[in-house]
Scaffold this motif. Structure first.
Motif, mmCIF file in Angstrom:
data_model
loop_
_atom_site.group_PDB
_atom_site.id
_atom_site.type_symbol
_atom_site.label_atom_id
_atom_site.label_comp_id
_atom_site.label_asym_id
_atom_site.label_seq_id
_atom_site.Cartn_x
_atom_site.Cartn_y
_atom_site.Cartn_z
ATOM 1 N N ASP A 21 0.910 -1.201 0.126
ATOM 2 C CA ASP A 21 -0.115 0.042 -0.012
ATOM 3 C C ASP A 21 0.933 1.244 -0.062
ATOM 4 O O ASP A 21 2.115 1.223 0.553
ATOM 5 C CB ASP A 21 -0.860 -0.163 1.178
ATOM 6 N N ILE A 22 0.272 2.439 -0.596
ATOM 7 C CA ILE A 22 1.094 3.716 -0.559
ATOM 8 C C ILE A 22 0.171 4.636 -0.227
ATOM 9 O O ILE A 22 -0.876 4.745 -0.474
ATOM 10 C CB ILE A 22 1.304 3.867 -2.278
ATOM 11 N N LEU A 23 0.869 5.361 0.855
ATOM 12 C CA LEU A 23 0.087 6.573 1.507
ATOM 13 C C LEU A 23 0.845 7.645 1.394
ATOM 14 O O LEU A 23 2.262 7.802 1.408
ATOM 15 C CB LEU A 23 -0.002 6.179 2.895
ATOM 16 N N ARG A 24 -0.025 8.835 1.061
ATOM 17 C CA ARG A 24 0.653 10.093 0.895
ATOM 18 C C ARG A 24 0.305 10.903 2.312
ATOM 19 O O ARG A 24 -1.089 10.770 2.689
ATOM 20 C CB ARG A 24 -0.124 10.722 -0.204
ATOM 21 N N ILE A 25 1.385 11.648 2.745
ATOM 22 C CA ILE A 25 0.685 12.522 3.950
ATOM 23 C C ILE A 25 0.924 13.921 3.611
ATOM 24 O O ILE A 25 1.958 14.420 2.832
ATOM 25 C CB ILE A 25 1.965 11.972 5.180
ATOM 26 N N THR A 26 0.047 14.662 4.304
ATOM 27 C CA THR A 26 0.064 16.157 4.048
ATOM 28 C C THR A 26 0.220 16.580 5.548
ATOM 29 O O THR A 26 0.255 15.524 6.763
ATOM 30 C CB THR A 26 -1.058 16.786 3.529
ATOM 31 N N LYS A 27 -0.050 17.837 5.918
ATOM 32 C CA LYS A 27 0.235 18.169 7.383
ATOM 33 C C LYS A 27 -0.994 17.912 7.965
ATOM 34 O O LYS A 27 -0.981 17.929 9.484
ATOM 35 C CB LYS A 27 0.709 19.683 7.377
ATOM 36 N N GLY A 51 -4.861 7.387 1.398
ATOM 37 C CA GLY A 51 -4.464 6.114 0.950
ATOM 38 C C GLY A 51 -5.300 5.878 -0.521
ATOM 39 O O GLY A 51 -6.235 6.875 -0.601
ATOM 40 N N ASN A 52 -5.440 4.792 -1.052
ATOM 41 C CA ASN A 52 -6.368 4.194 -1.990
ATOM 42 C C ASN A 52 -7.849 4.167 -1.511
ATOM 43 O O ASN A 52 -8.180 3.345 -0.789
ATOM 44 C CB ASN A 52 -6.070 2.900 -2.346
ATOM 45 N N MET A 53 -8.642 5.316 -1.829
ATOM 46 C CA MET A 53 -10.070 5.429 -1.475
ATOM 47 C C MET A 53 -10.257 5.582 0.290
ATOM 48 O O MET A 53 -11.427 5.088 0.800
ATOM 49 C CB MET A 53 -10.974 4.131 -1.834
ATOM 50 N N ARG A 54 -9.107 5.905 1.050
ATOM 51 C CA ARG A 54 -9.399 6.341 2.416
ATOM 52 C C ARG A 54 -8.445 7.403 2.827
ATOM 53 O O ARG A 54 -7.488 7.796 2.096
ATOM 54 C CB ARG A 54 -9.115 4.936 2.993
ATOM 55 N N ARG A 55 -9.037 7.842 3.850
ATOM 56 C CA ARG A 55 -7.747 9.004 4.577
ATOM 57 C C ARG A 55 -8.203 9.036 6.099
ATOM 58 O O ARG A 55 -9.316 8.531 6.644
ATOM 59 C CB ARG A 55 -8.156 10.332 3.799
ATOM 60 N N ILE A 56 -7.302 9.491 6.713
ATOM 61 C CA ILE A 56 -7.403 9.858 7.973
ATOM 62 C C ILE A 56 -6.822 11.093 8.360
ATOM 63 O O ILE A 56 -5.714 11.458 8.059
ATOM 64 C CB ILE A 56 -6.827 8.728 8.936
ATOM 65 N N LYS A 57 -7.560 12.100 9.442
ATOM 66 C CA LYS A 57 -7.274 13.389 9.745
ATOM 67 C C LYS A 57 -6.312 13.101 10.984
ATOM 68 O O LYS A 57 -6.571 12.466 11.845
ATOM 69 C CB LYS A 57 -8.181 14.163 10.115
ATOM 70 N N ILE A 58 -5.008 13.746 10.897
ATOM 71 C CA ILE A 58 -4.079 13.671 11.803
ATOM 72 C C ILE A 58 -3.798 15.074 12.487
ATOM 73 O O ILE A 58 -4.053 16.170 11.937
ATOM 74 C CB ILE A 58 -2.620 13.147 11.437
ATOM 75 N N CYS A 59 -3.343 15.070 13.558
ATOM 76 C CA CYS A 59 -2.739 16.396 14.481
ATOM 77 C C CYS A 59 -1.336 15.913 14.695
ATOM 78 O O CYS A 59 -1.241 15.077 15.695
ATOM 79 C CB CYS A 59 -3.677 16.668 15.464
ATOM 80 N N ILE A 60 -0.502 16.640 14.394
ATOM 81 C CA ILE A 60 0.912 16.628 14.835
ATOM 82 C C ILE A 60 1.138 17.574 15.956
ATOM 83 O O ILE A 60 0.951 18.706 15.979
ATOM 84 C CB ILE A 60 1.840 16.851 13.497
#
Length: 171
Positions: free
Chosen positions: A142-148, A153-162
């Motif tokens: 699987d390949i995931l792209r990260i933004t801030k 990912g493929n047809m999915r995402r998760i919101k993150i707080c750094i």
């Protein structure tokens, strides 16, 4: 968050622009696992984060070339450490342009991923391309792209707080 990252396999590639949160996300995976190996091809930049995130049971190695990287991977495999994280796998390939600088470590890690979790971080160029993208696509489960703010990912995402203490899932 580790469940999201490894949801679709054991060999995961994570890429994003400089400063997008790749390293801190990888360190959070190590922290969540309480063990594992973090291999840095970028020197000791990550060390301050390790202190603030209070990561104590993992191993950290800084490598200065492709032979040191291969040696570190072989030692991790022999010690059966997991997860293994390489930050960034394409550092030496970007410098040399030699495909073996990606092929050898990726082949070892792919074989090991049959038994353990492996997270590979990829640097992006200034033109927003991943150097070695064809290798990334060939080897990765699987390949995931990260933004801030998101891991996508493929047809999915998760919101993150750094934060200073790591990466949390945000609502």
């Amino acid at each position: 968050m580790s469940d999201f990252i490894f949801e679709r396999g054991n060999f995961i590639s994570l890429y994003g622009a400089s400063g997008s949160g790749k390293t801190v996300t990888a360190l959070q995976v190590i922290k969540d696992s309480e063990t594992g190996l973090f291999i840095s091809t970028n020197g000791s930049i990550y060390r301050e984060r390790v202190k603030t995130m209070n990561i104590s049971k993992a191993f950290f190695i800084e490598v200065g070339g492709i032979l040191e990287l291969l040696n570190a991977v072989m030692r991790a495999i022999s010690m059966e450490l997991q997860p293994i994280i390489v930050d960034d796998i394409n550092t030496y390939y970007r410098i040399s342009g030699k495909s073996n600088d990606l092929l050898y470590p990726l082949s070892l890690l792919k074989e090991y991923s049959k038994y353990a979790k492996v997270l590979i971080l990829w640097q992006m160029s200034f033109n927003n391309r991943v150097s070695g993208e064809k290798f990334m696509r060939y080897f990765s489960d699987d390949i995931l792209r990260i933004t801030k703010t998101y891991i996508i990912g493929n047809m999915r995402r998760i919101k993150i707080c750094i934060t200073n203490k790591g990466v949390d899932v945000c609502r």
